[in-house]
Design a protein around this motif. Structure first.
Motif, mmCIF file in Angstrom:
data_model
loop_
_atom_site.group_PDB
_atom_site.id
_atom_site.type_symbol
_atom_site.label_atom_id
_atom_site.label_comp_id
_atom_site.label_asym_id
_atom_site.label_seq_id
_atom_site.Cartn_x
_atom_site.Cartn_y
_atom_site.Cartn_z
ATOM 1 N N SER A 278 0.827 -1.220 0.000
ATOM 2 C CA SER A 278 0.000 0.000 0.000
ATOM 3 C C SER A 278 0.856 1.263 0.000
ATOM 4 C CB SER A 278 -0.906 0.033 1.236
ATOM 5 O OG SER A 278 -1.800 -1.041 1.211
ATOM 6 N N TYR A 280 0.208 5.527 -0.947
ATOM 7 C CA TYR A 280 -0.804 6.525 -1.322
ATOM 8 C C TYR A 280 -0.196 7.782 -1.924
ATOM 9 C CZ TYR A 280 -3.559 3.304 1.337
ATOM 10 O OH TYR A 280 -4.147 2.147 1.759
ATOM 11 N N PRO A 480 -8.513 4.258 -6.706
ATOM 12 C CA PRO A 480 -7.219 4.282 -6.008
ATOM 13 C C PRO A 480 -7.030 5.647 -5.345
ATOM 14 C CG PRO A 480 -6.922 3.962 -8.415
ATOM 15 C CD PRO A 480 -8.392 4.166 -8.162
ATOM 16 N N ARG A 482 -5.008 8.737 -3.811
ATOM 17 C CA ARG A 482 -3.724 9.416 -3.983
ATOM 18 C C ARG A 482 -3.619 10.575 -3.013
ATOM 19 N NH1 ARG A 482 -1.586 6.156 -4.834
ATOM 20 N NH2 ARG A 482 -1.138 4.921 -6.651
#
Ligand code: AMP
Ligand code: MG
Length: 487
Positions: A278, A280, A480, A482
Motif C-alpha cells: 500500500s 498513497y 485508487p 492518492r
C-alpha cells in the motif's frame, strides 16, 4: 508582527537561544483577516492555555504568529535530510516557524510551531503557505493517532489566513499551530554533522537527552546512549503505525523525530484492504515508503542518525562504527517485540501465553489478511465477535474462509478476551473517502462534516449508533487513493 499587550502564553525560547547556528530569527507573514477555524480545547487545557483567550484577538494573533508576547523569539529551524534516499544538505523550515517552548502545568516542555506562516530563508521555490485542506487533514489524523495511543505531534489550531493560495486551483490559505515534544529530527543532527562541528553535535545530543531521555543525561557515552534510545523509540513507534494500519508516506530523515513522535502528516493514509505494498503518496513511484517497508526504512533512517553521531561516539572511527552498529542491531528485535506484543493485545491473547505462539499466530494471520485483501481495521472488531462465539461476520470477510477457520481454532484455544480486544481495536479510523469528503466540504466553507468526523475518530473504540458509515471501508467507486506532499 506586533507585540501582544496581554499575553496568552509565555515562551522560553530555549532552542533559539541555545542553537543560534540552527535557528534563523524570522517572523510570520501578516494575515490581517485571520480567523480561527478549529481549536483543540483539550490540548489547550493540557498546555495550560485558556481556550477563551485563544479565541480572542491576541489568541488568534498568537496562532498565526502575528501578535506574539515579548518573550517569543520565532525562528525558522535549519535541518538537512535524506528525501527518498537522496541527501539534501539544506532543507529547514521553508514555511514554518518555531515560536518557542511552553512549560506545561505538568512540568513538561512543548514546542509551539506554525506551519503555513509565510516564506522563510529556507523556502527555496515555495510560497511558504499552506491550504486549508492539508492543515485540517493534519489536525484530524494526528488527533486520530493520539486517540489510538500512537505518540504524535498534535494540532492546537487551524486558522484561515484570508490569503488565497495557488495550488492546482486557488484555495483558502491556513496556518496550523502544532505542538511537539520537540522538533529535533534526524535531519537536525545530519545538518550539524555536515557542518563538521562536533561541539554543536555534542550540544544537540545533550539537549535531546535532557528533553526526551532525562534518565540518560549522565550517560558515559551520551551520543551512543541517545542513538540507543532513538532506536528503541522509533522501533516502538513504527510498530504502532503498523499495528493500526498507518502509512506515513514520507519517511524522509527530516520527518523522523528524536523524541519518537510521529511528525509531518503530509501524504499519510490509513490502509483499508491489507496489502504490504500500500502506497498513497503521488510522488512515491517506487513504493519506497509502502506500508510493509516502513520498518526497514526506519532502520535505514536510524543508520543516517548513527552516521551523524559517529565522531562524537568515539574518536577512533572503527570503534565508533562498531558501537553504532551494535546499537542499530537492536532495532529489528525491538520492532518485532513491540509488534508481537501489540498483536497479542489486538488478538486478546492472555499475557501468559508463550510469545512464540503469539508471534506465529500473528504472522499466519497477516498472511491470511494479505491473501484475502481483508479490511484491516474492520477485521479485528469482527474477530472480537468470533471470540464471543459469533464467527459469521469475520468469516464473511474471506472469499475462502477455510484457512481462516483453521487459524481461528488455534486462536480460540488460547481463550481470547473479547472485551479486551474491543478496548484496543478501533471501530473508527479516518477512512480515506470520509476524510476527503470532510475536507472538500470544509474547503467550500462547511465545517460540519469535519467536526463530526473529528468527534468520531477522537473516540475510536466506542461503537456508536448512527456512525456506521464511518466504520465502513471506501466503496469501490472511490478508486485508487492518492495523497500529496507539501500542499
Ligand atoms: P515536507 O514534505 O513537508 O517534509 O517538506 C519538505 C521541505 O519542503 C521542508 O523544508 C519544508 O519547509 C519545505 N516546504 C514544503 N512546502 C513548502 C512551501 N509551500 N513553501 C516553502 N517551503 C515548503
Ligand atoms: Mg517535513
Amino acid at each position: 508582527m506586533t507585540v501582544a499587550s496581554e499575553t496568552v502564553v509565555e515562551f522560553s525560547s530555549r532552542f533559539a537561544r541555545a542553537f543560534p547556528e540552527l535557528a534563523v530569527p524570522w517572523h510570520a507573514a501578516e494575515f490581517p483577516d485571520a480567523r480561527l477555524l478549529v481549536l483543540n480545547e483539550p490540548l489547550a487545557v493540557e498546555l495550560g492555555l485558556d481556550p477563551t483567550a485563544l479565541r480572542a484577538g491576541n489568541g488568534v494573533g498568537l496562532l498565526t504568529g502575528n501578535r506574539l508576547p515579548a518573550s517569543a523569539m520565532p525562528v525558522a529551524q535549519a535541518y538537512a535530510g535524506h528525501q527518498f534516499g537522496g541527501y539534501s544538505p539544506v532543507l529547514g523550515d521553508g514555511r514554518a516557524l518555531l515560536l518557542g517552548e511552553i512549560a506545561t502545568p505538568d512540568g513538561r516542555l512543548r514546542d509551539l510551531h506554525l506551519k503555513g506562516s509565510g516564506r522563510t530563508p529556507f523556502a527555496r521555490g515555495g510560497d511558504g503557505l499552506a491550504a486549508i485542506g492539508p492543515m485540517l487533514r493534519e489536525f484530524l489524523i494526528s488527533e486520530a493517532m493520539h486517540a489510538l495511543g500512537v505518540p504524535t505531534t498534535r494540532a492546537l489550531a487551524v486558522t484561515t489566513t484570508g490569503v488565497p493560495v495557488q495550488r492546482e486551483t486557488v484555495l483558502p490559505g491556513a496556518v496550523l499551530a502544532r505542538v511537539a515534544a520537540s522538533h529535533l529530527r534526524v535531519g537536525t543532527f545530519q545538518y550539524a554533522a555536515a557542518a563538521g562541528d562536533d561541539d554543536l553535535v555534542r550540544r544537540l545530543v545533550a539537549a535531546a537527552l535532557e528533553r526526551h531521555y532525562p534518565h540518560l543525561a549522565d550517560a558515559d557515552n551520551p551520543s551512543l546512549s541517545l542513538l540507543e534510545a532513538v532506536v528503541h523509540a522509533q522501533a516502538s513507534l513504527i510498530a504502532r503505525w503498523v499495528l493500526v494500519g498507518f502509512v506515513h508516506g514520507v519517511m524522509n530523515t527530516d520527518n523522523m523525530t528524536i523524541s519518537g513522535e510521529t511528525i509531518d502528516y503530509g501524504p499519510c493514509a490509513f490502509m483499508e484492504a491489507f496489502d504490504p505494498a500500500s502506497v498513497y503518496s503521488s510522488i512515491d513511484l517506487q513504493g519506497r515508503y509502502a506500508f510493509g517497508r516502513q520498518s526497514r526504512i526506519g532502520e535505514w533512517n536510524l543508520a543516517r542518525l548513527a552516521e551523524a553521531l559517529l565522531p562524537t561516539i568515539d574518536a577512533d572511527t572503527d570503534r565508533a562504527v562498531e558501537l553504532a552498529q551494535n546499537a542499530l542491531s537492536r532495532y529489528a528485535d525491538a520492532f518485532n517485540a513491540a509488534w508481537s506484543e501489540g498483536m497479542r493485545v489486538k488478538l486478546g491473547i492472555p499475557a501468559d501465553v508463550d510469545e512464540a505462539v503469539t508471534t506465529a499466530l500473528s504472522t499466519d494471520l497477516v498472511s491470511l489478511l494479505e491473501i484475502g485483501r481483508v479490511d484491516y481495521t474492520g477485521f479485528f472488531r469482527r474477530l472480537a465477535d468470533a471470540a464471543r462465539g459469533e464467527a459469521g461476520a469475520a468469516h464473511e470477510l474471506f472469499a475462502d474462509p477455510e484457512p481462516f477457520n483453521l487459524w481461528a481454532q488455534r486462536w480460540l484455544a488460547l481463550g481470547p478476551d473479547a472485551a479486551a480486544m474491543d478496548a484496543r481495536n478501533p471501530v473508527y479510523i479516518p477512512r480515506n473517502h470520509v476524510v476527503e469528503e470532510a475536507l472538500d466540504a470544509a474547503t467550500a466553507g462547511d465545517l460540519e462534516p469535519f467536526a463530526r468526523l473529528l468527534a468520531v475518530v477522537r473516540s475510536p473504540f466506542v461503537e456508536r449508533e448512527g456512525c456506521e458509515r464511518f466504520a465502513r471501508p471506501a466503496p469501490d467507486s472511490f478508486g485508487p487513493y492518492r495523497t500529496f506532499c507539501g500542499t
